[in-house]
Each structure stands twice: as C-alpha cells, then as structure tokens.
Design an enzyme around this catalytic site. Structure first.
Site, PDB file in Angstrom:
ATOM      1  N   ASP A   1       0.830  -1.205   0.000  1.00  0.00           N
ATOM      2  CA  ASP A   1       0.000   0.000   0.000  1.00  0.00           C
ATOM      3  C   ASP A   1       0.873   1.267   0.000  1.00  0.00           C
ATOM      4  O   ASP A   1       1.868   1.325   0.732  1.00  0.00           O
ATOM      5  CB  ASP A   1      -0.865  -0.029   1.269  1.00  0.00           C
TER       6      ASP A   1
ATOM      7  N   GLU B   1       1.728  -0.670  -4.974  1.00  0.00           N
ATOM      8  CA  GLU B   1       0.709   0.312  -5.284  1.00  0.00           C
ATOM      9  C   GLU B   1       1.429   1.656  -5.246  1.00  0.00           C
ATOM     10  O   GLU B   1       1.478   2.335  -4.232  1.00  0.00           O
ATOM     11  CB  GLU B   1      -0.431   0.283  -4.262  1.00  0.00           C
TER      12      GLU B   1
HETATM   13  C1  NOJ Z   1      -4.456   2.911  -0.921  1.00  0.00           C
HETATM   14  C2  NOJ Z   1      -5.569   1.964  -0.623  1.00  0.00           C
HETATM   15  O1  NOJ Z   1      -5.860   1.231  -1.775  1.00  0.00           O
HETATM   16  C3  NOJ Z   1      -6.725   2.799  -0.144  1.00  0.00           C
HETATM   17  O2  NOJ Z   1      -7.921   2.077  -0.071  1.00  0.00           O
HETATM   18  C4  NOJ Z   1      -6.356   3.407   1.172  1.00  0.00           C
HETATM   19  O3  NOJ Z   1      -7.391   4.272   1.592  1.00  0.00           O
HETATM   20  C5  NOJ Z   1      -5.063   4.214   1.064  1.00  0.00           C
HETATM   21  N1  NOJ Z   1      -4.045   3.524   0.318  1.00  0.00           N
HETATM   22  C6  NOJ Z   1      -4.499   4.505   2.423  1.00  0.00           C
HETATM   23  O4  NOJ Z   1      -4.003   3.345   3.009  1.00  0.00           O
END
Ligand code: NOJ
Length: 542
Positions: free
Chosen positions: A209, A281
């Site tokens: 993440d 991500e």
């Molecule tokens: C990316 C995640 O996919 C999302 O759902 C989340 O709110 C943010 N990062 C913060 O962790």
C-alpha cells in the site's frame, strides 16, 4: 525457485478480494452483514473455476476500520470482524490446494492511531524515542498553531493534526492513519518481522500500500504548486500532471530512499522458496518512475495505473502500452494491467455506464487480457457491476467525511452471488450487508450469469481460459488505425474499436469477441464500435 523469467507472477491473473464485501460466512464477528475470511475460503472454488492464478486480499488485520483495514492496529493478527489467524491459515492452505496463490495487503506507510506505537508516542511526549517512530513536528507561527507545512491529505484537508501538547503529526491520509518515519531504523526492522510472519504462514506475496510514500523528503518543506492551481486539490492536480506528463513538485512522494526499503524486502523474499513477490501500489507519475520500483533487486511488480487512467481512445491505449513496454524492458520486469480496484470508479461506469459502458468495459478487459504481463481484476468486474450511487447516510469512506465529496463506497458494494433480492447470497439468511446493494442486481448475480451465453461472467471465463493458450511473447506490436487499436501478439491479433462506426477486420478465425460480432463460419468480416476481438490466421490450430 523458478528460472528467472519463468516466475508465476510474470503473467498471472490476479483477482482482488475486498474482504468486507466478497462473501460472509455469517459466523465471525461481523455476522452475515460483513464479509469474512471463512466466507472467502468457501468461495475459492469459484475463483479457481473462473480461471484466476492468484487472489489479493485487502487488509484483514486488527483495525478500528476507519479506512476499512488500511488503518492497522496489529499487523500480526486478524480482526475479529473477519476471523482469526487460524482462519487465515485455512484460507491460505485451501487456496494452495486449489492451485491459487495468496497475496496479502501490507500497509507500511502508516499505522492506525490505535496501534500500540502511536498510543505510546502520544503518551511519551515531544522529543521521545516513541514519537520518533512517526513524523511529529512543532507547528509554525508564533504559538505553533499553524501546521508545520502546507501538505494536504489525500483524503482532503490538512495532512497534519495537532495533539494536546501542541505538536502536530503527519498523516497523508486520514487523521486516524499517522505516517511512520521510515528514516528511523526501528520501522524497517518491525516490517521485516511482519513480512516474515506472513511469509512463514504461506503468503505468496504482498500488495504494498502507498509504496511510493514511505520516505518523505527530510526537510518536510512546503510543496510548490504549479501556477494557477492555487486552492485546488493537489492530488487532483497531480493526477492531471500524470496524464499530461508535466512536472510536479512532490516532496512527500517517490523519494529515492524509498527504494532502499524494497531492496531489503527483496532480500527477505529471496530467503523463501516459491517465487514470493511484492506488487507496488505506487502512484508514481511516469512509466519510468514506476519502473524504478521493479528494478531487478527491488519489487517484482507495480500496478500500471496509466492503463486505468487512459480515456476511451485507441491512441491513448496504444501510448500506454508502448510507453509501458519501453519503461519495463530495460529493468527486465513484466508489465501489469488494471482497470478497476476498490479506490476508483468501476470501469463500466467510467466508460459511460449502461449498455455502452458495459460494452466498452468488456472490450477493454478483453484487450488487456491479451497483453503480456499480469492482469489485475477487482471483484465484481467479472459480473459487469457498475458503480453504485450510495445514499449519503450509508457512505463510510473517510474521504467523504473529510471533503463532503462522494467517495469510494460505490465500488465497494458486496458481491451478488444468487437469488432475486439483497443480500443476493452474500451471507446466510436475509440480514442486509454493511452497505446496501441495489434492488436491480438479480440479473447480475453469479448464479444468473453462469452458463448464460454472452454474459459477462462467461466472457471472463472464456477469456481467462483462452489466455492460457496465447503465444508466449515478451513484446507486442501495437498500431492505431483511425480510432482502432491493433495489437499483434505472435500470431494472435487483437482489435479494439474505440470509434463510432463498424470497421473491417483482417481475415482470421475469431477466437473471442467482447460483444456481438457477425461471424459466418467462425470468420468475422467487421467489428462494431465498442467491441474487441482476438483473431488467429484461419486454419491455424495450436
Ligand atoms: C491505498 C488503498 O488502496 C486505499 O484504499 C487506502 O485508503 C489508502 N491507500 C491509504 O491506506
């Protein structure tokens, strides 16, 4: 360990499960209204039959759920809402029995404000080693009542919150998600232990993440916004700059030191067998910046959000494909493709919704499934689900509470499995799910689409099966003719019509079509708008 170049993740189909919305056993803390780990386990045969290779499961750790699990209070346990560590072990074991890999979601940029470390930081006060795990700073202005810099939270509002003793802490997301200070070595050690904990339990990989956010520019200086964007949401301006490929100042994102973290994780993963992997991500701004995360000694994959950001245009799709391969080749990484996830408007709706939106979504998916690399899919897209217009009183996304703008709840509505009315078999009984499902989803359930020729579910099943037969290649030839994208993958030709008129097709046997195509004797003469096909030279069987 497979020979380099032959690892499973290089060309996998990965299915994203949003835990609370996939399936509920009704037997865990959330009851039938909230999806849970045994619910997922019970539906793994569905995913095996769909033809996916791996399942990515969004965070199920102990969490107060302010951001549905992306606010972790304990990285080494399962939230009772979703089950127990035994349930996680059972899920991984069952997935492996069925030949599916499991990717767990790792949240290293921030913890929950209920994490023991943050509680200790608040209690210990300014200057303490406990505070040094996070980014606490004094405020600006004579009495320190102004935030330490001008950064804005991705969820709206300032990225700083003041605590009673007067200091401020940084949170690039919600107030309940304090950012860790990755320049403090304790943080890296803690996360190595977290990685090993889940690798020891059999996890095949991690979806990381906010992978581009871990290390901030040390000075925590102000962000300089481009002229003319004063008062606008920096995150929106940034996204526009990604598409337009213009410069953007971002002292909070994509700092060089972040890559040291992934080099360390690479070494950790290498201690384990089975080609374990990380997928970033990383909303990095260019294909080259994304490629930096997948250099040979860093992560294995990174999401390619440029594909998702492309408009309905053959030229835009072609540009993304070409620039992606150009960036990935020098680092030897395989590309990834994604159209939907739990943070964005579902692609049927992005492409206009209704029959046309669905036709385009199916066509874009069929095109993406023919591209070399890994294909990431979000639960429910195989049913052709649209974004749901969630009533204000039902919204739960923290960004809605911070900005008053419709957030991400509309793509997180629980999956309809069967039956004529909510909860559509999502959990046992008739208890309604945590967020209401539309009343008109009866025709979209897994049950309603199974075995039905032309249904979106059967298209996905056919495409996932046919994908396994595609020629193995490292690159594709891409061209645009009028508003038609043509991709040659070995002897298979993919044609996507983004235009408004029917176009002639090259000769060839029709392998797959995303929508109705006239194909006398298995040979199609022309391709309607908003449709894609896979063709192979006639008479050639494999
Ligand atoms: C990316 C995640 O996919 C999302 O759902 C989340 O709110 C943010 N990062 C913060 O962790």
């Amino acid at each position: 360990m497979s020979a380099p170049g032959r690892e499973w993740w290089r060309d996998a189909v990965v299915y994203q499960v949003y835990v609370r919305s996939f399936a509920s056993s009704g037997e865990r803390g959330g009851g039938p209204g909230i999806g849970d780990l045994p619910g997922i386990t019970s539906r793994l045969p569905y995913l095996r039959d769909l033809g996916v290779d791996a399942v990515w499961i969004t965070p199920f750790y102990t969490s107060p759920q302010h951001d549905h699990g992306y606010d972790v209070a304990d990285y080494l346990d399962v939230d009772r809402l979703f089950g127990t560590l035994d349930d996680a072990d059972d899920l991984i074991a069952r997935a492996h029995e069925l030949g599916l890999r499991v990717i767990v979601d790792l949240v290293p940029n921030h913890t929950s404000d209920e994490h023991a470390w943050f509680r200790a930081a608040l209690a210990a006060g300014p200057g303490s080693p406990e505070r040094a795990r996070y980014l606490f700073r004094d405020g600006r202005g004579a009495d320190g009542s102004e935030p330490p810099n001008n950064w804005r939270s991705v969820f709206g509002g300032p990225a700083w919150t003041r605590v009673p003793d007067g200091q401020w802490y940084l949170h690039l997301f919600d107030t309940t998600q304090p950012d860790l200070d990755w320049r403090n070595p304790e943080i890296g050690d803690m996360f190595e232990a977290v990685l090993r904990f889940w690798l020891d339990r059999g996890a095949d990989g991690f979806r990381v993440d906010v992978a581009h956010g871990l290390v901030k520019e040390a000075s925590l200086r102000d962000q300089e916004m481009p002229p003319g964007t004063e008062g606008r949401d920096p995150n929106r301006v940034r996204e526009e700059s990604m598409v337009a490929r213009t410069d953007f100042d971002e002292p909070m994102w994509d700092q060089p030191e972040t890559h040291d973290v992934y080099r360390r994780w690479h070494r950790v993963l290498a201690d384990y067998d089975g080609d374990r992997m990380d997928v970033a991500e990383a909303w990095a701004r260019t294909p080259e910046a994304i490629a930096a995360y997948v250099r040979p000694d860093e992560m294995q994959q990174a999401f390619n959000f440029l594909w998702l950001l492309a408009g309905w245009s053959a030229q835009e799709f072609a540009d993304v494909v070409t620039s992606t391969f150009a960036a990935m080749d020098p680092v030897g990484a395989s590309p990834t493709w994604v159209l939907s996830n739990h943070d964005v408007v579902r692609h049927v709706t992005r492409y206009g919704g209704g029959a046309q939106g669905l036709a385009r979504a199916r066509a874009a998916t069929l095109t993406m499934l023919a591209l070399p690399g890994s294909s990431y899919h979000y639960q429910g897209e195989e049913l052709g689900l649209e974004q749901v217009d969630v009533a204000p009183e039902d919204r739960q996304d923290p960004s809605w509470f911070r900005t008053g703008e419709v957030g991400r709840d509309g793509c997180r509505v629980p999956v309809p499995w069967s039956g004529d009315a909510p909860p559509y078999g999502f959990g046992p009984g008739t208890l309604q799910p945590w967020i209401p499902q539309p009343l008109d989803w009866a025709g979209l359930t897994v049950q309603a689409q199974t075995g039905v020729e032309g249904s979106t579910l059967e298209l996905y099943r056919a495409a996932l099966a046919a994908r396994r037969e595609l020629p193995a290649v490292d690159a594709v030839d891409v061209r645009v003719e009028a508003d038609v994208l043509v991709v040659e993958r070995g002897d298979v030709t993919v044609v996507l019509n983004c235009g408004t008129t029917e176009v002639p097709l090259p000769e060839g046997e029709l392998l797959l079509a995303s929508g109705p195509v006239d194909a006398a004797g298995g040979v199609a003469g022309s391709l309607p708008p908003d449709t894609a096909v896979w063709l192979r030279p006639a008479g050639r069987s494999r």
